[in-house]
Structures are given as structure tokens and as C-alpha cells.
Design an enzyme around this catalytic site. Structure first.
Site, mmCIF file in Angstrom:
data_model
loop_
_atom_site.group_PDB
_atom_site.id
_atom_site.type_symbol
_atom_site.label_atom_id
_atom_site.label_comp_id
_atom_site.label_asym_id
_atom_site.label_seq_id
_atom_site.Cartn_x
_atom_site.Cartn_y
_atom_site.Cartn_z
ATOM 1 N N GLU A 1 1.101 -1.717 0.090
ATOM 2 C CA GLU A 1 -0.203 0.064 0.152
ATOM 3 C C GLU A 1 0.550 1.691 0.341
ATOM 4 O O GLU A 1 0.582 2.634 -0.958
ATOM 5 C CB GLU A 1 -1.261 -0.106 1.249
ATOM 6 C CG GLU A 1 -2.269 0.681 0.844
ATOM 7 C CD GLU A 1 -3.351 0.376 1.729
ATOM 8 O OE1 GLU A 1 -4.221 0.024 1.657
ATOM 9 O OE2 GLU A 1 -3.581 0.345 3.088
ATOM 10 N N GLU B 1 2.471 1.344 -3.412
ATOM 11 C CA GLU B 1 1.161 1.850 -4.267
ATOM 12 C C GLU B 1 0.810 3.535 -3.882
ATOM 13 O O GLU B 1 0.466 4.706 -5.067
ATOM 14 C CB GLU B 1 0.200 1.541 -4.298
ATOM 15 C CG GLU B 1 -1.414 1.432 -4.812
ATOM 16 C CD GLU B 1 -2.452 0.663 -4.834
ATOM 17 O OE1 GLU B 1 -2.895 0.269 -3.731
ATOM 18 O OE2 GLU B 1 -3.679 1.217 -4.878
ATOM 19 N N CYS C 1 -8.870 -2.523 3.103
ATOM 20 C CA CYS C 1 -8.569 -3.570 3.855
ATOM 21 C C CYS C 1 -9.942 -4.020 4.777
ATOM 22 O O CYS C 1 -9.985 -4.895 5.446
ATOM 23 C CB CYS C 1 -8.032 -3.474 5.186
ATOM 24 S SG CYS C 1 -6.442 -2.157 5.455
ATOM 25 N N SER D 1 -7.579 1.835 -2.928
ATOM 26 C CA SER D 1 -6.073 0.781 -3.333
ATOM 27 C C SER D 1 -6.270 -0.818 -3.522
ATOM 28 O O SER D 1 -7.365 -1.265 -3.228
ATOM 29 C CB SER D 1 -5.379 0.746 -1.797
ATOM 30 O OG SER D 1 -4.374 -0.055 -2.537
ATOM 31 N N LYS E 1 -15.967 -10.562 6.468
ATOM 32 C CA LYS E 1 -14.771 -10.764 5.359
ATOM 33 C C LYS E 1 -15.052 -12.271 5.742
ATOM 34 O O LYS E 1 -14.770 -13.147 4.355
ATOM 35 C CB LYS E 1 -13.305 -11.244 7.240
ATOM 36 C CG LYS E 1 -13.160 -10.622 7.582
ATOM 37 C CD LYS E 1 -11.592 -9.756 6.631
ATOM 38 C CE LYS E 1 -11.183 -8.396 7.541
ATOM 39 N NZ LYS E 1 -10.395 -7.716 6.422
ATOM 40 N N GLU F 1 -15.728 -11.438 2.240
ATOM 41 C CA GLU F 1 -14.690 -11.609 1.259
ATOM 42 C C GLU F 1 -14.634 -12.438 1.038
ATOM 43 O O GLU F 1 -13.839 -12.596 -0.470
ATOM 44 C CB GLU F 1 -14.346 -10.340 1.900
ATOM 45 C CG GLU F 1 -13.026 -10.037 1.250
ATOM 46 C CD GLU F 1 -11.742 -9.512 2.276
ATOM 47 O OE1 GLU F 1 -12.352 -9.882 3.492
ATOM 48 O OE2 GLU F 1 -10.917 -8.445 1.659
ATOM 49 N N GLU G 1 -12.672 -12.509 -7.020
ATOM 50 C CA GLU G 1 -11.410 -12.074 -6.325
ATOM 51 C C GLU G 1 -10.526 -12.491 -6.518
ATOM 52 O O GLU G 1 -9.149 -12.917 -6.133
ATOM 53 C CB GLU G 1 -11.659 -10.607 -7.031
ATOM 54 C CG GLU G 1 -12.456 -9.840 -7.442
ATOM 55 C CD GLU G 1 -13.643 -9.357 -7.034
ATOM 56 O OE1 GLU G 1 -14.107 -9.916 -6.369
ATOM 57 O OE2 GLU G 1 -14.672 -9.168 -7.952
ATOM 58 N N CYS H 1 -11.542 -2.327 13.995
ATOM 59 C CA CYS H 1 -11.635 -3.923 13.269
ATOM 60 C C CYS H 1 -11.780 -4.156 15.109
ATOM 61 O O CYS H 1 -12.276 -5.806 15.976
ATOM 62 C CB CYS H 1 -10.577 -4.709 13.733
ATOM 63 S SG CYS H 1 -9.814 -3.761 11.426
#
Ligand code: SF4
Ligand code: SF4
Ligand code: SF4
Ligand code: FES
Ligand code: FES
Lengths: 176, 583
Positions: free
Chosen positions: B282, B285, B302, B322, B361, B364, B369, B506
Site C-alpha cells: 500500500e 502504491e 482492508c 487501493s 470477511k 469477502e 477475485e 476492527c
């Protein structure tokens, strides 16, 4: 080959056109969205106009209204399903309402309602598959002297009995 | 300006209270407890359930203390026989429409309704009413709704609408049909829900819960053919102890690892190592975007609830996000490639279980992907709560477990990764690495205080290699929305944005131990858990991601360098525009 698979974030990606103001399918909504400010306070008023125009509040219109007013769709749907004046389905060609106001109720309006649902095989607030009939429950329609009362497209039938209802329905059956 | 005070009497005690506060709050401050159910401070103050009834002298009937404001000279009784009886009737009515099956209910023990029933000494239910039958919605990968346990307190509705700005659920229909649900009673899977799970955190009963994945994990643990690896997110260690009665904010890393090993996991690794990779990628990037005139501000990626939110609501802003996968996905991808090769394991026999504070999650994990060579990076996600349940189920005495350490060779992680679990932490970790990369030095400035703390939006300007960079950290989706609107309207003057879907980050995720509305009044749960992570960081010998020896080694041996072809293939992802409603 080095760069294959690499996400190229360095280029200014063509951002999609920002949401259009109205993806509406017809003129009516377009006009409606021009007339009103996009604020939540207008929700009920706009729903009223939508109900009057279409005869019900279509789901895709609720979606657009939700985008326009920036009110979550669940809230719009919550309002539509809370007030009895809004309906989710178009009314039938023959919209039959039974008054369940106190006077009518006391005089046995529920029996009329039950019979109506039994014959048309739909519930309150519903429309038959072929779009011919819909049933509604109503509050006092101001004809208590004639209780119990039901109406077909606004035409009042007073001192109603199951027999009267049956004959009215039989008649409608033979018409188109 | 000082607020003026009013004098009142509560249960015979003279009390001074600030004008404008509720009787409930005044009583609390005076040490007098009044039971509540629908009340959720600052979020749901609607006075719906009437469990908090009190009597006010000179007034007929009862007053709802959570919304009734204090007045000069008021004489309040919270504990008379009439009050206790009236509350009992109120609760009786609520329970009469509730599917009581505490024995098999996941919320038994943390259920506010159950606690009240006990407290009120409910020995039987008088008004056994007709119950509304509802189908259980378990179609989504993250949430299960069972509305036969819903008491219509609307805490979830207020949370979803006000805190998260989503509004996936609301009160629909009228009369007896009235219930808390979605558009057309659809599954949460088919509406604009982000799977953040904040509604679960705020539901007093078992009406909302996570989709349980413990069954599939048990099956794999018992299968000798499968190599089962656990990885644990930073926030889990700061909260897991609570499920076993430990103080909020206790760091239980050692016991957690020991517990997982006892459960039979072949290896226990730290998602923090994955977080260090996220920072490497990150930060790289970000530097590339700055140096090559890329799309700015760059926003972190994230938090999968947040990612789903922007995919549904602001797809035109996706180029700002990102391309980095979240830490556990990165780590899973490395486990099935680098690690499998190194250890001579067949990647298709590896089953990666992520222990996460998050229910998004779970969603996810199964995104298309998140696959490499036909294999998912991560095979199952269990929450902090589910891990606690597994430990209890296995009869492990958690409190008395001897500390154990993460396995090698993937076990090393930095302090920078530990703070990933709290709002501002990802930003701080990235800044540590970005400044060293840009200056080529080992800078001593490590703590970025400006992005710490519990505010929903934190703005700061930091000096990096002689250049001023403006940054923002936002948590809670309603706050994220404000930032997105700024970006959209062109008023954003910052370059780097960290967004976490859950308010506080989180550590307050939808999979964390559930706290009652009262516990949250007594303690600053967010701060206690965050402090735990910051102290892990303070005590770490390595506090910058790029100095993690495991990270260095894997780049040397395998990934080459941040942003390389292989890094992109394994550690980065793509996003897609999503419909909010499926119909
Ligand atoms: S929600 Fe509470 S009261 Fe209802 S079954 Fe579960 S634990 Fe029991
Ligand atoms: S998970 Fe989040 S977005 Fe979905 S209903 Fe609950 S609070 Fe709303
Ligand atoms: S689902 Fe839970 S929080 Fe939502 S209204 Fe029902 S009981 Fe309350
Ligand atoms: S109650 Fe039916 S018309 Fe008045
Ligand atoms: S009405 Fe006060 S807690 Fe529900």
C-alpha cells in the site's frame, strides 16, 4: 510481459459518469423530480402523487425516489407499507372496497369481506392475477345509515348482504 | 457554557442533574440503576419498549425514564411495587411474542431480554400471544436473521441508518404484520447491506447473528488429509478474553495461540504478518500514485464492509481505492503459494481459517477475485465469538492456558501491524514505511498521535521527506460517506484516506464479543481495546513493516519487490460496481 496482470492505477481511470439525476422511464417522474426539492420531508407528498398517477407505487419508482431523496429504500418501502392509502400493486379493473368502520362492522361487514375474499381468492390489498378485481378495506365512508356498505369503483351498495354481494359479483363476471 | 442544574429527588435521594438530561441518566449518575431495553445512548433514544418505567409524584401513570427529561422539584420513584409490577407486565407482553429457546440460542448469556427476565423474576408468561411466524434469513454469507426473536426495539434500524448511513433495514408493514425487515422482506443478501455486522453488535437478542462457520472448521480439523492453518487478526487478541470473563482490553495473544493449537490446527500464524505485506504494497502504491500523478486521494481497502459499500454506492470513485487485498487475503495467498512450496505441501490440501473480528470477511472470502489458480486464498472465516465458542465446546480452560507462540517461519510481525485493528492504525503503519522509503533513512518518528483516538473522522497534516501530506482516517460508514462526498465534490485537499466500516475500527467489528448497552455506558470499550493494541506496538522490538525479517525474506526469495508482477497477481485485487437491490 513484466506488466501483465498489474493493475494500472497510475492512469486517471475514466470515472463513470456521476449518477444521472433521474433514470426515469417516463415524463411523469422527470417532472416530479423537477418540482420537488430532494429533501426527506417531501417523501409522503411525493408518494401521494406517485400513487395517484400510477394507481400504485411501483418498486422501481420507489428505488428512484430513494436515490432522489437520499432516503434508504427500506425506509421508503416502510412508509409505503405503513399507510393504507399507498399500494404496492395496481388496483384491479373493479376495485371493491368494504367499509369496516364501526357502524358497518357492527352490522356484519366482516362477513361481506370474508365472502369477497373467498370468492375472488385474494386477500385485502391484493389484486387478482388477471387484473380484474382488487379488494380493499375502508374506514367509514360516511354512509353509516346504509350500513353495511361496500363500493365498486366508488359506486356505493348499501344495506349489503352476502346475497347482494354475490349478485353484484355475478354480474361483473359476465361483463368484461 | 455551564449547563444549569436542576434539583430533584430520586428514590428519596436528593439529586442534582444537568438540565436537559433524562431521568435515566440522572439516576445512573446518582448510582441508581433503571432497567432498559430499547435504549442505546446517542443512537436509539425513542422510548418504545417502556421497560424503563418510573413514577413521578403528582403525575398519573408511569413515565418513560429514558426520554423523560429531569425537571426542577421532580420526585421520582424507580422501585415501588407498582413500578416493578408494571415493568413486569411490559416485559411479559414482549416475551409473549418471542420465540423463547434460550437453550439453543447463540445469545444465551449475552441476551439483554434474558437478563431482564431473570432480574424481573419472571416465573411464567401470562399473555402467551399469537406469534408471528417468520422465515429465517440465512442466505447471506455473513448474517442470519431470525425475526421470531425480534422484539422490535429498533436498535438495529437506528444503527444501520444513523451510524452506518446504510438503511438496509427498517420497520415495514402495519398492525400485526409490522416488523423490522428489508424491502419486500428480502434476504440481506439481496439488498444494500454491507455485512458490517454493527446491527448484530447492537441487537439485544438473538434475532441477528453471524453465520456460523464452526461446523465446517471442525470437520476439516478432524480430517487427517487436510492441513489446517489458522491465522488471527490483530483485533481478536484484544477482545477474545472478554468471552471468558477477562477484563476488556486484556491482551490474550499467548492464550489464543495456545487455544488454537489445542483445537488441533496444524499451524497457527499471525495475520499481522499479512498486514505487514499490506503496508509494503500500500505504501508503495501510494508513493507511485503521488510520483506518477495517479488518482488521489488513495483510500485503503482492508475493510470489506467498506469495499462493498463503495461498490454499491459510489462506483465512480472506485479508482481511488487501493488495489491491495486485505491482510488475511494476502496472507492466505502467500500460504498457498510460497509457504506450500517451501514446506512441500499440496496447496489444494491446505485449509486456511481466518479468525477475524469481522463478519464482512465471510463475504469477502468468497468473492471470485479472492482466488489464485482456482483456489480460494482463505477457506473459512470465523469470528472472535465463534473461536470462543469452539474453545468452550472443546472443554479448554482458556484462562489457565499457558502462553504459546505463533509458528515459524511465518510468525514474525511488527508493532505497525498490531495497530491495524484500530481506526488510524493502518494509516500510521503506512506512514512509518512511506517516510523511511522516501528518505531512505530509519526515522525515529514512529508515533503519529494525530491519527489516534476515537473520533469518527480524524484529519492531520504530516511532514514526510520534506513534503506535507494531508491524511484522513474515518471509521463508521456514515463518516466514510462524508469523506466520499468531499472527494466527489472536489473539496478534498488530502492525499491519503483510511476507511474502516466499523466505528472505532476492527476492534469494534461485527464479530467481536457483544457488549450490553449498559456495559457500553460504564466503559469506553473502544479505547480499552485500542490501548491494548497500542501497547503491543510499544512493546514490539520491530515497529515498522519494512523491517519485518519475514517480509524481507519473502520479497527476496519470492515476490521480488512491492508492486512486482507476482505481488500484483497474488496480493492485489479488482473491484466491481454492485447493484444495491436484486430484484
Ligand atoms: S434471544 Fe434471548 S430470550 Fe430469546 S431465546 Fe435467545 S437468549 Fe433466550
Ligand atoms: S450488517 Fe451493517 S449494513 Fe447490514 S443491516 Fe447490519 S448494520 Fe446495516
Ligand atoms: S433485530 Fe434485534 S435490534 Fe433489531 S429490532 Fe429486532 S431485537 Fe431490536
Ligand atoms: S361505518 Fe361504514 S359507512 Fe360509516
Ligand atoms: S422505553 Fe426506555 S428503554 Fe425502552
Amino acid at each position: 510481459m513484466e506488466n501483465e496482470g498489474k493493475v494500472d492505477f497510475t492512469k486517471q481511470v475514466d470515472a463513470k459518469e456521476p449518477e444521472k439525476k433521474c433514470k426515469c422511464k417516463d415524463k411523469f417522474l422527470e417532472e416530479l423530480f423537477k418540482t420537488y426539492q430532494p429533501i426527506k420531508d417531501n417523501l409522503i407528498q411525493m408518494l401521494n402523487e406517485i400513487q395517484d398517477h400510477y394507481g400504485y407505487v411501483p418498486m422501481d419508482v420507489q428505488k428512484e425516489l430513494s436515490e432522489f431523496l437520499k432516503v434508504p429504500m427500506a425506509e421508503v418501502y416502510g412508509v409505503v407499507t405503513f399507510y393504507s392509502r399507498f399500494t404496492l400493486k395496481p388496483k384491479g379493473k373493479y376495485s371493491i372496497s368494504v367499509c369496516l368502520g364501526t357502524a358497518c362492522y357492527v352490522k356484519g361487514a366482516q362477513k361481506i369481506m370474508d365472502r369477497l375474499q373467498e370468492r375472488l381468492k385474494i386477500g385485502e390489498g391484493e389484486t387478482t392475477e388477471d387484473g380484474k378485481y382488487s379488494i380493499e378495506a375502508q374506514r367509514c365512508v360516511g354512509a353509516c345509515g346504509l350500513a353495511p356498505v361496500f363500493t365498486v369503483n366508488g359506486k356505493v351498495y348499501g344495506k349489503a348482504t352476502v346475497k347482494l354481494l354475490d349478485s353484484v359479483l355475478d354480474e361483473l363476471e359476465t361483463s368484461n | 457554557m455551564e449547563k444549569s442544574l436542576v434539583n430533584l429527588t430520586i428514590d428519596g435521594k436528593a439529586v442534582q442533574a444537568e438540565q436537559g438530561i433524562s431521568i435515566l441518566e440522572a439516576a445512573r449518575k446518582a448510582g441508581i440503576d433503571i432497567p432498559t431495553l430499547c435504549f442505546l445512548k446517542d443512537i436509539n433514544e425513542v422510548g418504545d419498549c417502556r421497560v424503563c418505567l418510573v413514577q413521578i409524584e403528582g403525575r398519573r401513570g408511569f413515565a418513560t425514564s429514558c426520554i423523560q427529561k429531569v425537571e426542577e422539584g421532580m420526585v421520582v420513584h424507580t422501585n415501588t411495587e407498582e413500578v416493578l409490577e408494571a415493568r413486569k407486565v411490559v416485559l411479559d407482553l414482549i416475551i409473549s411474542n418471542h420465540k423463547v429457546d434460550c437453550l439453543t440460542c447463540v445469545r444465551s448469556g449475552s441476551c439483554e431480554l434474558q437478563t431482564l427476565a431473570k432480574q424481573f423474576n419472571m416465573t411464567d408468561i401470562e399473555f402467551a400471544g399469537v406469534r408471528n411466524e417468520h422465515e429465517i434469513d440465512d442466505l447471506s454469507p455473513s448474517i442470519v436473521r431470525d425475526f421470531s426473536k425480534c422484539i422490535l426495539c429498533r436498535r438495529c434500524v437506528a444503527t444501520c441508518k444513523k451510524v452506518q448511513g446504510v438503511g438496509a433495514i427498517d420497520t415495514i408493514n402495519r398492525g400485526f404484520e409490522s416488523c423490522v425487515s428489508t424491502v419486500e422482506n428480502k434476504s440481506l443478501n439481496d439488498v444494500n447491506c454491507t455485512f458490517c455486522g454493527q446491527c448484530i453488535q447492537n441487537c439485544p437478542t438473538g434475532a441477528l447473528r453471524e453465520k456460523d462457520s464452526t461446523g465446517e472448521v471442525w470437520r476439516k480439523l478432524r480430517d487427517p488429509e487436510t492441513y489446517v492453518i489458522a491465522q488471527t487478526a490483530p483485533a481478536v487478541r484484544a477482545a477474545l478474553g472478554e468471552e471468558f470473563g477477562m477484563e476488556v482490553g486484556t491482551n490474550v495473544t499467548g492464550k489464543m495461540v495456545a487455544g488454537l493449537k489445542k483445537l488441533g490446527f496444524d499451524k497457527v500464524f499471525d495475520t499481522n504478518t499479512g498486514a505487514d505485506f499490506t503496508i509494503m504494497e500500500e505504501a508503495n502504491e501510494f508513493i507511485e500514485r503521488v510520483q506518477e500523478n495517479g488518482v488521489l486521494p488513495m483510500i485503503t481497502s482492508c475493510s470489506p464492509g467498506w469495499v462493498k459499500y463503495i461498490e454499491m454506492n459510489y462506483p465512480e470513485l472506485l479508482p481511488h481505492v487501493s488495489s491491495c487485498k486485505s491482510p488475511h487475503e494476502m496472507f492466505g495467498a502467500l500460504l498457498k503459494t510460497y509457504y506450500a512450496k517451501k514446506e512441500g505441501l499440496d496447496p489444494s490440501k491446505i485449509f486456511v481459517v481466518s479468525v477475524m473480528p469481522c463478519i464482512a470477511k465471510k463475504f469477502e472470502r468468497q468473492r471470485t477475485e479472492m482466488k489464485n489458480d482456482g483456489l480460494f486464498d482463505v477457506d473459512s472465516v470465523i469470528t472472535t465469538r465463534e473461536l470462543a465458542r469452539m474453545i468452550k465446546q472443546a472443554n479448554i480452560n482458556f484462562i489457565s492456558l499457558e502462553d504459546s507462540e505463533f509458528d515459524n517461519p511465518m510468525g514474525e510481525a511488527t508493532g505497525a501491524a498490531a495497530i491495524f485493528g484500530t481506526t488510524g492504525g493502518v494509516m500510521e503503519a503506512a506512514l512509518r514505511t512511506a517516510q523511511d522509503t522516501l528518505t531512505g533513512e530509519d526515522l525515529k518518528k514512529i508515533n503519529f498521535e494525530a491519527v489516534r483516538g476515537g473520533e469518527g473522522i480524524k484529519r492531520a497534516a504530516v511532514n514526510i521527506a520534506g513534503k506535507e501530506i494531508k491524511v484522513v482516517a474515518a471509521s463508521g460508514l456514515a463518516n466514510a460517506q462524508k469523506i466520499l462526498e468531499e472527494i466527489k465534490s472536489g473539496t478534498a485537499d488530502y492525499q491519503f484516506v483510511e476507511i474502516m466500516a466499523c466505528p472505532g475500527g476492527c476492534i469494534m467489528g461485527g464479530g467481536q464479543p457483544i457488549k450490553t448497552s449498559k456495559e457500553r455506558l460504564d466503559k469506553d470499550i473502544r479505547k480499552l481495546r485500542a490501548d491494548c493494541l497500542y501497547s503491543i506496538d510499544e512493546k514490539s522490538t520491530i515497529r515498522k513493516s519494512h523491517e519485518n525479517p519475514v517480509v524481507k525474506k519473502i520479497y527476496e526469495e519470492f515476490l521480488e519487490k512491492p508492486g512486482s508482477y507476482r505481488a500484483h497477481k497474488l496480493l492485489h485485487t479488482k473491484y466491481q460496481e454492485r447493484e444495491k437491490y436484486n430484484f
